[in-house]
Design a protein around this motif. Sequence first.
Motif, PDB file in Angstrom:
ATOM      1  N   UNK A  53       0.813  -1.014  -0.076  1.00  0.00           N
ATOM      2  CA  UNK A  53      -0.035   0.060   0.011  1.00  0.00           C
ATOM      3  C   UNK A  53       1.156   1.146   0.096  1.00  0.00           C
ATOM      4  N   UNK A  54       1.959   1.296   0.876  1.00  0.00           N
ATOM      5  CA  UNK A  54       2.634   2.482   0.974  1.00  0.00           C
ATOM      6  C   UNK A  54       3.593   2.592  -0.558  1.00  0.00           C
ATOM      7  N   UNK A  55       3.634   1.782  -1.322  1.00  0.00           N
ATOM      8  CA  UNK A  55       4.180   1.893  -2.800  1.00  0.00           C
ATOM      9  C   UNK A  55       3.443   1.993  -3.802  1.00  0.00           C
ATOM     10  N   UNK A  56       1.978   1.814  -3.400  1.00  0.00           N
ATOM     11  CA  UNK A  56       1.140   1.850  -4.593  1.00  0.00           C
ATOM     12  C   UNK A  56       0.718   3.224  -5.134  1.00  0.00           C
ATOM     13  N   UNK A  57       0.506   3.376  -6.405  1.00  0.00           N
ATOM     14  CA  UNK A  57       0.222   4.703  -7.233  1.00  0.00           C
ATOM     15  C   UNK A  57      -1.187   4.542  -7.710  1.00  0.00           C
ATOM     16  N   UNK A  58      -1.982   5.477  -7.671  1.00  0.00           N
ATOM     17  CA  UNK A  58      -3.278   5.432  -8.392  1.00  0.00           C
ATOM     18  C   UNK A  58      -2.981   5.204  -9.835  1.00  0.00           C
ATOM     19  N   UNK A  59      -3.659   4.202 -10.346  1.00  0.00           N
ATOM     20  CA  UNK A  59      -3.620   3.740 -11.996  1.00  0.00           C
ATOM     21  C   UNK A  59      -4.135   4.498 -12.920  1.00  0.00           C
ATOM     22  N   UNK A  60      -4.913   5.308 -12.543  1.00  0.00           N
ATOM     23  CA  UNK A  60      -5.696   6.128 -13.542  1.00  0.00           C
ATOM     24  C   UNK A  60      -6.283   7.047 -12.845  1.00  0.00           C
ATOM     25  N   UNK A  61      -7.097   8.107 -13.940  1.00  0.00           N
ATOM     26  CA  UNK A  61      -7.980   9.099 -13.335  1.00  0.00           C
ATOM     27  C   UNK A  61      -7.021  10.434 -13.206  1.00  0.00           C
TER      28      UNK A  61
END
Length: 76
Positions: A11-19
Motif C-alpha cells: 500500500x505504501x508504494x502503490x500509486x493510483x493507476x488511472x484518473x
Amino acid sequence: MFPNKDFLIKLAHTKMPYGKYKDRYLIDLPEHYVVWYHSKGFPKGQLGDMLRQVYELKVNGLEDIIRNIKRQFPKG
C-alpha cells in the motif's frame, strides 16, 4: 481484521493507476477523493481493498503510518 505487514508495505508504494490523480501514491490522494470513493463504492480487487484502507487511515488521521512504512521499507 487488521491488514498484514506485506499489504501495508505494498500500500505504501502503490500509486493510483488511472484518473485525475494517476501516478499519485494512494496515501497522498486528497481526502475528499477517497471519501467520494467511499460513498460511490470502491473498485473491486486489491485496489479497492487498498483504497478502503486509505479511507480508514485518513478518516482517523493515521496517514503517517503509511508514510513511515514507505521510508522504512523502500521499494526494492
